[in-house]
Design a protein around this motif. Structure first.
Motif, PDB file in Angstrom:
ATOM      1  N   HIS A  10       0.826  -1.200   0.000  1.00 51.89           N
ATOM      2  CA  HIS A  10       0.000   0.000   0.000  1.00 51.89           C
ATOM      3  C   HIS A  10       0.869   1.263   0.000  1.00 51.89           C
ATOM      4  N   ALA A  11       0.450   2.258  -0.765  1.00 53.80           N
ATOM      5  CA  ALA A  11       1.189   3.519  -0.864  1.00 53.80           C
ATOM      6  C   ALA A  11       1.362   4.157   0.504  1.00 53.80           C
ATOM      7  N   HIS A  12       2.565   4.685   0.726  1.00 55.42           N
ATOM      8  CA  HIS A  12       2.864   5.324   2.006  1.00 55.42           C
ATOM      9  C   HIS A  12       3.692   6.584   1.772  1.00 55.42           C
ATOM     10  N   GLY A  13       3.312   7.353   0.752  1.00 49.21           N
ATOM     11  CA  GLY A  13       3.944   8.641   0.505  1.00 49.21           C
ATOM     12  C   GLY A  13       5.190   8.567  -0.353  1.00 49.21           C
ATOM     13  N   VAL A  14       5.843   9.701  -0.456  1.00 45.81           N
ATOM     14  CA  VAL A  14       7.082   9.855  -1.233  1.00 45.81           C
ATOM     15  C   VAL A  14       8.183  10.306  -0.280  1.00 45.81           C
ATOM     16  N   ILE A  15       9.343   9.664  -0.370  1.00 46.59           N
ATOM     17  CA  ILE A  15      10.492  10.018   0.461  1.00 46.59           C
ATOM     18  C   ILE A  15      11.572  10.634  -0.420  1.00 46.59           C
ATOM     19  N   VAL A  16      12.120  11.758   0.015  1.00 45.79           N
ATOM     20  CA  VAL A  16      13.224  12.405  -0.693  1.00 45.79           C
ATOM     21  C   VAL A  16      14.401  12.534   0.268  1.00 45.79           C
ATOM     22  N   LEU A  17      15.592  12.172  -0.197  1.00 45.42           N
ATOM     23  CA  LEU A  17      16.803  12.257   0.613  1.00 45.42           C
ATOM     24  C   LEU A  17      17.631  13.472   0.213  1.00 45.42           C
ATOM     25  N   THR A  18      18.122  14.188   1.201  1.00 54.86           N
ATOM     26  CA  THR A  18      19.105  15.248   0.985  1.00 54.86           C
ATOM     27  C   THR A  18      20.441  14.725   1.484  1.00 54.86           C
ATOM     28  N   LEU A  63       0.620  12.201  -4.632  1.00 57.96           N
ATOM     29  CA  LEU A  63       1.845  12.652  -5.292  1.00 57.96           C
ATOM     30  C   LEU A  63       2.517  11.532  -6.081  1.00 57.96           C
ATOM     31  N   LEU A  64       2.237  10.283  -5.727  1.00 56.58           N
ATOM     32  CA  LEU A  64       2.865   9.162  -6.438  1.00 56.58           C
ATOM     33  C   LEU A  64       2.553   9.195  -7.930  1.00 56.58           C
ATOM     34  N   ALA A  65       1.345   9.622  -8.271  1.00 57.80           N
ATOM     35  CA  ALA A  65       0.967   9.674  -9.681  1.00 57.80           C
ATOM     36  C   ALA A  65       1.853  10.635 -10.463  1.00 57.80           C
ATOM     37  N   THR A  66       2.323  11.692  -9.818  1.00 58.42           N
ATOM     38  CA  THR A  66       3.214  12.649 -10.467  1.00 58.42           C
ATOM     39  C   THR A  66       4.502  11.977 -10.920  1.00 58.42           C
ATOM     40  N   PHE A  67       4.888  10.909 -10.218  1.00 56.41           N
ATOM     41  CA  PHE A  67       6.116  10.176 -10.538  1.00 56.41           C
ATOM     42  C   PHE A  67       5.827   8.917 -11.361  1.00 56.41           C
ATOM     43  N   GLY A  68       4.589   8.776 -11.823  1.00 55.46           N
ATOM     44  CA  GLY A  68       4.227   7.602 -12.605  1.00 55.46           C
ATOM     45  C   GLY A  68       4.144   6.338 -11.789  1.00 55.46           C
ATOM     46  N   LEU A  69       3.884   6.477 -10.471  1.00 53.17           N
ATOM     47  CA  LEU A  69       3.814   5.325  -9.586  1.00 53.17           C
ATOM     48  C   LEU A  69       2.374   5.080  -9.139  1.00 53.17           C
ATOM     49  N   PRO A  70       1.979   3.805  -8.952  1.00 54.95           N
ATOM     50  CA  PRO A  70       0.593   3.490  -8.579  1.00 54.95           C
ATOM     51  C   PRO A  70       0.353   3.630  -7.085  1.00 54.95           C
ATOM     52  N   ARG A  71      -0.934   3.557  -6.696  1.00 54.29           N
ATOM     53  CA  ARG A  71      -1.302   3.628  -5.279  1.00 54.29           C
ATOM     54  C   ARG A  71      -1.021   2.316  -4.549  1.00 54.29           C
ATOM     55  N   SER A  72      -0.911   1.213  -5.278  1.00 52.70           N
ATOM     56  CA  SER A  72      -0.620  -0.074  -4.642  1.00 52.70           C
ATOM     57  C   SER A  72       0.203  -0.916  -5.604  1.00 52.70           C
ATOM     58  N   LEU A  73       0.935  -1.884  -5.035  1.00 55.98           N
ATOM     59  CA  LEU A  73       1.796  -2.754  -5.820  1.00 55.98           C
ATOM     60  C   LEU A  73       1.628  -4.193  -5.373  1.00 55.98           C
ATOM     61  N   ARG A  74       1.829  -5.120  -6.319  1.00 58.46           N
ATOM     62  CA  ARG A  74       1.991  -6.524  -5.958  1.00 58.46           C
ATOM     63  C   ARG A  74       3.487  -6.796  -6.009  1.00 58.46           C
ATOM     64  N   PRO A  75       4.060  -7.324  -4.935  1.00 58.26           N
ATOM     65  CA  PRO A  75       5.516  -7.502  -4.907  1.00 58.26           C
ATOM     66  C   PRO A  75       5.989  -8.483  -5.959  1.00 58.26           C
ATOM     67  N   THR A  76       7.072  -8.129  -6.611  1.00 54.24           N
ATOM     68  CA  THR A  76       7.714  -9.042  -7.571  1.00 54.24           C
ATOM     69  C   THR A  76       8.717  -9.884  -6.804  1.00 54.24           C
ATOM     70  N   ASP A  77       9.295 -10.823  -7.507  1.00 51.15           N
ATOM     71  CA  ASP A  77      10.308 -11.661  -6.857  1.00 51.15           C
ATOM     72  C   ASP A  77      11.433 -10.817  -6.301  1.00 51.15           C
ATOM     73  N   GLY A  78      11.802  -9.726  -7.039  1.00 52.84           N
ATOM     74  CA  GLY A  78      12.881  -8.889  -6.586  1.00 52.84           C
ATOM     75  C   GLY A  78      12.540  -8.071  -5.358  1.00 52.84           C
ATOM     76  N   GLN A  79      11.249  -7.944  -5.051  1.00 50.14           N
ATOM     77  CA  GLN A  79      10.842  -7.173  -3.880  1.00 50.14           C
ATOM     78  C   GLN A  79      10.500  -8.084  -2.709  1.00 50.14           C
ATOM     79  N   GLY A  80      10.786  -9.309  -2.820  1.00 50.83           N
ATOM     80  CA  GLY A  80      10.532 -10.245  -1.727  1.00 50.83           C
ATOM     81  C   GLY A  80       9.114 -10.642  -1.629  1.00 50.83           C
TER      82      GLY A  80
END
Length: 341
Positions: A299-307, A324-341
């Motif tokens: 589930h979407a939990h915002g956008v993190i930016v590092l300085t 704001l995720l949509a601004t970055f072309g990211l969805p509100r939810s994801l199904r984890p891939t193998d690479g995401q555990g």
């Protein structure tokens, strides 16, 4: 392809296609200009549309005393000033925001919410290169950094626009005075006061974008944060690191304050996240997703930016607005891939 003079003549005769071709080279940089002044991606998009509509309606009266680019900047700047004076830039959905748990007492509390939002680097890449004038003090990357923009948002509106027009875009005092219908002395005074409240340009302490040093720091942060390892995250921070969550006015500074926040809120009770890399404001950023132990959905939990500063993280900014995720072309939810555990 008709030249600029031909396009201008056609636009004055009511040719919409000619007008669009005339202003298209400036569209993205005008949006970034509005973003610098307003701090909001959505507001910047809205003000860009207002600017172009006003320009279309007024193209017949454009007397070519200044370049078309300068004329467009004049319209955009004054539209932004009007928006700031109206005081209507307050997203209602976050007026009553309630976190999942009680937040610890902050190190600092701003007088009012920060409506600053992140701006995707992929859009910055669309800006046509117009070399700033000789008096410009800030490069593009620095002039959209979160630290610069946060300081800019604390300035009064007139000082804010004068500093952007003079020190970022390099316009001469006489040109800025004409844009704002004021005097050169008033512009000089506003600029002097604005500079007092701004960080100095060209700090140069952050690694270059996508450099091996930046990639290493980002990879270490992702590994520690996704593992929920508070100590490992804190080990990557500078001693005076900041953690903020716009638009909430709460700010946490220093290792102890950030550690306490991570342990009691962000990474409490074994909470796990997946960070999807992106870039914002010339800085490493992530779409943040929280694992749900009951389902495979993230589930979407915002956008993190590092300085970044040297080989450490100087600030972690988590924007809590999931839209704001949509601004970055990211969805509100994801199904984890193998690479995401």
């Amino acid at each position: 392809m008709p030249g600029a003079a031909d396009l201008l003549a056609l636009a004055r005769d009511g040719d919409g296609d000619a007008f669009r071709a005339l202003v298209e080279p400036y569209r993205r940089e005008l949006e970034v200009h509005c973003y610098r002044i307003l701090g909001s991606v959505q507001d910047a998009e809205d003000l860009l549309q207002e600017t172009l509509l006003a320009a279309w309606r007024g193209i017949g009266g454009y007397e070519e005393r200044a370049s078309l680019r300068t004329w467009l900047y004049r319209i955009a700047t004054n539209r932004c000033l009007n928006a700031l004076r109206a005081g209507a830039r307050r997203p209602p959905e976050y007026a009553d925001y309630r976190p999942e748990v009680a937040l610890p007492e902050p190190s600092h509390r701003r007088a009012e919410p920060s409506w600053l939002e992140p701006y995707p680097d992929v859009l910055l890449d669309e800006i046509t290169d117009h070399t700033p004038g000789p008096e410009a003090r800030y490069e593009l990357r620095e002039s959209v950094s979160l630290a610069f923009l946060a300081a800019l948002q604390d300035l009064p509106p007139k000082q804010r626009v004068v500093l952007v027009l003079r020190d970022v875009l390099g316009y001469r005092a006489a040109e800025v005075a004409a844009m704002l219908d004021t005097t050169e002395d008033a512009v000089a005074g506003a600029l002097k006061r604005a500079r007092r409240g701004m960080p100095g340009p060209g700090g140069g302490s952050a690694p270059l974008p996508s450099s091996p040093q930046e990639r290493r720091i980002v990879a270490d942060f992702v590994r520690a944060f996704e593992a929920g390892d508070v100590d490992a995250v804190v080990a990557l921070l500078t001693d005076d690191a900041w953690l903020t969550m716009p638009p909430l006015p709460l700010e946490y500074q220093g290792l102890d304050a950030v550690r306490n926040f991570l342990a009691t809120v962000a990474l409490r009770d074994g909470k796990r996240h997946v960070l999807i890399p992106t870039r914002a404001n010339g800085q490493p950023a992530f779409g943040c997703y929280q694992r749900d132990p009951r389902t495979p959905i993230l589930h979407a939990h915002g956008v993190i930016v590092l300085t970044l500063s040297g080989d450490r993280v100087a600030a972690v900014t988590r924007f809590i607005d999931n839209s704001l995720l949509a601004t970055f072309g990211l969805p509100r939810s994801l199904r984890p891939t193998d690479g995401q555990g």
